[in-house]
Scaffold this active site. Structure first.
Site, short mmCIF file in Angstrom:
data_model
loop_
_atom_site.label_atom_id
_atom_site.label_comp_id
_atom_site.label_asym_id
_atom_site.label_seq_id
_atom_site.Cartn_x
_atom_site.Cartn_y
_atom_site.Cartn_z
N SER A 10 0.82 -1.22 0.00
CA SER A 10 0.00 0.00 0.00
C SER A 10 0.85 1.26 0.00
O SER A 10 0.55 2.23 -0.71
CB SER A 10 -0.95 0.00 1.21
N TRP A 11 1.93 1.28 0.78
CA TRP A 11 2.77 2.48 0.86
C TRP A 11 3.55 2.69 -0.43
O TRP A 11 3.68 3.81 -0.92
CB TRP A 11 3.67 2.38 2.07
N LYS A 105 8.99 1.34 8.49
CA LYS A 105 9.12 1.72 9.89
C LYS A 105 9.27 0.46 10.73
O LYS A 105 8.38 -0.39 10.74
CB LYS A 105 7.89 2.52 10.34
N GLY A 133 6.62 9.97 9.08
CA GLY A 133 5.65 10.94 9.58
C GLY A 133 4.26 10.35 9.54
O GLY A 133 4.05 9.21 9.12
N ALA A 137 -1.14 5.40 3.86
CA ALA A 137 -1.17 5.24 2.41
C ALA A 137 -2.55 5.52 1.84
O ALA A 137 -2.67 6.06 0.73
CB ALA A 137 -0.73 3.81 2.05
N LYS A 188 6.42 3.88 17.79
CA LYS A 188 4.99 4.26 17.85
C LYS A 188 4.10 3.09 17.45
O LYS A 188 2.95 3.01 17.90
CB LYS A 188 4.72 5.49 16.98
N ASP A 241 3.17 10.97 14.29
CA ASP A 241 2.89 9.62 13.78
C ASP A 241 2.23 8.76 14.85
O ASP A 241 1.38 7.91 14.55
CB ASP A 241 4.19 8.98 13.30
N ASN A 253 -1.75 -1.40 12.96
CA ASN A 253 -1.29 -1.73 14.31
C ASN A 253 -2.42 -1.56 15.32
O ASN A 253 -2.62 -2.40 16.19
CB ASN A 253 -0.09 -0.85 14.67
#
Length: 336
Positions: A10-11, A105, A133, A137, A188, A241, A253
């Site tokens: 997706s990203w 990430k 950041g 997506a 995060k 984020d 997540n």
């Protein structure tokens, strides 16, 4: 500019759409022939980013040599568990000095390294930078307003990436603090699992705010011990984020945590989410780093206990809420 995007999730797809808006020539690589065939036929990732249609100018391939031929910039967009294997595989194809932008990430569980360090180990002569950041997506792919930060070893590289990615809906800031940027982006995800678990248990907004606030304290404690700057961790790649990942309906997540809070194992939750849940892969590394640097991270520790040690979600919440009394901020003194 000719840009290779490694990873067609997706990203990767969202960034292909974004970079195409700036008239760059994009070739996307995926290890999955079915994924490449789907993108070639429909210009859309129907499973991971439905509704985002890529322009016909984007090319797709399973051959890394084809993807990287004459590429002036490489975007590493594979999930964190596959960063090292991908970097190792493409290393012979990347000329010295090529800019590689890491947009995943996470932390490598075995080595505790940040992902830019993993890439640098496998491709030592590359110019490795990071981009991070609050940037789901699903929203970037629809050209909704987003702000991120790019970290690089040199200002020239940071400005070059800034100019490459920046549009009227995607604002890019620059920073020399790659450590702070990457730790904020990785840690995060673990805190977001905790926020999702609380949601799954039926906790309210008060608990969500508590987890976000105390989560940023944990991230700051470890991040500054490892050389990151508090200004970075309280910026876009840290608290920015963290907020979006703990609160958004797009957050995998938070979604996985929600399912765990309702009684699923992390394996079952990941199967239900149907995408890589980075927080699961970063949780052990985060706890190991906390122990290495002598930092107390109760939320991270409790998430590990739920994921890997059989603690129930309700037991985890009770454990956090009944910890010993302490001050919120150390270093402040009473007048009386």
């Amino acid at each position: 500019m000719k840009i290779a995007i490694l990873g067609a999730g997706s990203w990767g797809v969202a960034l292909a759409k974004l970079l195409s808006c700036n008239q760059h020539e994009i070739t996307m690589w995926s290890i999955d022939p079915e994924e490449v065939a789907m993108l070639t036929e429909y210009c859309e990732h129907k499973q991971k980013l439905p509704g985002v249609i890529l322009p016909g100018t984007v090319h797709y391939t399973c051959d890394p040599e084809t993807a990287l031929k004459d590429a002036e910039m490489v975007v590493m967009a594979v999930p964190s568990p596959f960063v090292r294997s991908t970097a190792k595989a493409v290393a012979p194809l990347i000329p010295d000095g090529t800019t590689i932008v890491s947009v995943s990430k996470g932390l490598e569980e075995e080595t505790l390294l940040r992902l830019s360090q993993v890439i640098k180990e496998e491709i030592p002569k590359a110019d490795v930078a990071v981009l991070s950041g609050p940037s789901h997506a699903e929203e970037v792919g629809k050209c909704l307003g987003t702000t991120v930060v790019v970290g690089a070893e040199s200002q020239d590289t940071a400005h070059r990436i800034q100019d490459t990615f920046m549009t009227d809906f995607f604002r890019v800031y620059t920073s020399p603090d790659m450590v702070g940027i990457e730790l904020g982006g990785a840690l995060k995800n673990v805190i977001a699992l905790a926020a999702g678990i609380a949601d799954g248990l039926g906790c309210g907004d008060n608990m969500k705010a508590a987890i976000i606030t105390r989560g940023i304290v944990e991230i700051t404690s470890l991040g500054t011990k490892m050389g990151g700057h508090i200004e970075t961790i309280t910026g876009l790649s840290g608290i920015g984020d963290l907020i979006v990942t703990c609160a958004s309906r797009h957050s995998r997540n938070r979604r996985a945590g929600f399912l765990i809070g309702q009684g699923m194992s992390y394996h079952e939750a990941m199967n239900e989410v149907k995408m890589v849940v980075e927080g699961v892969y970063s949780a052990k590394a985060a706890l190991a780093l906390a122990e290495k640097y002598g930092v107390t991270m109760p939320i991270v520790e409790t998430v590990n206990q739920v994921l890997f040690e059989g603690m129930t979600a309700q037991e985890a919440l009770t454990s956090l809420m009944t910890r010993g009394r302490k001050a919120e901020v150390f270093g402040l003194s009473w007048d009386k």
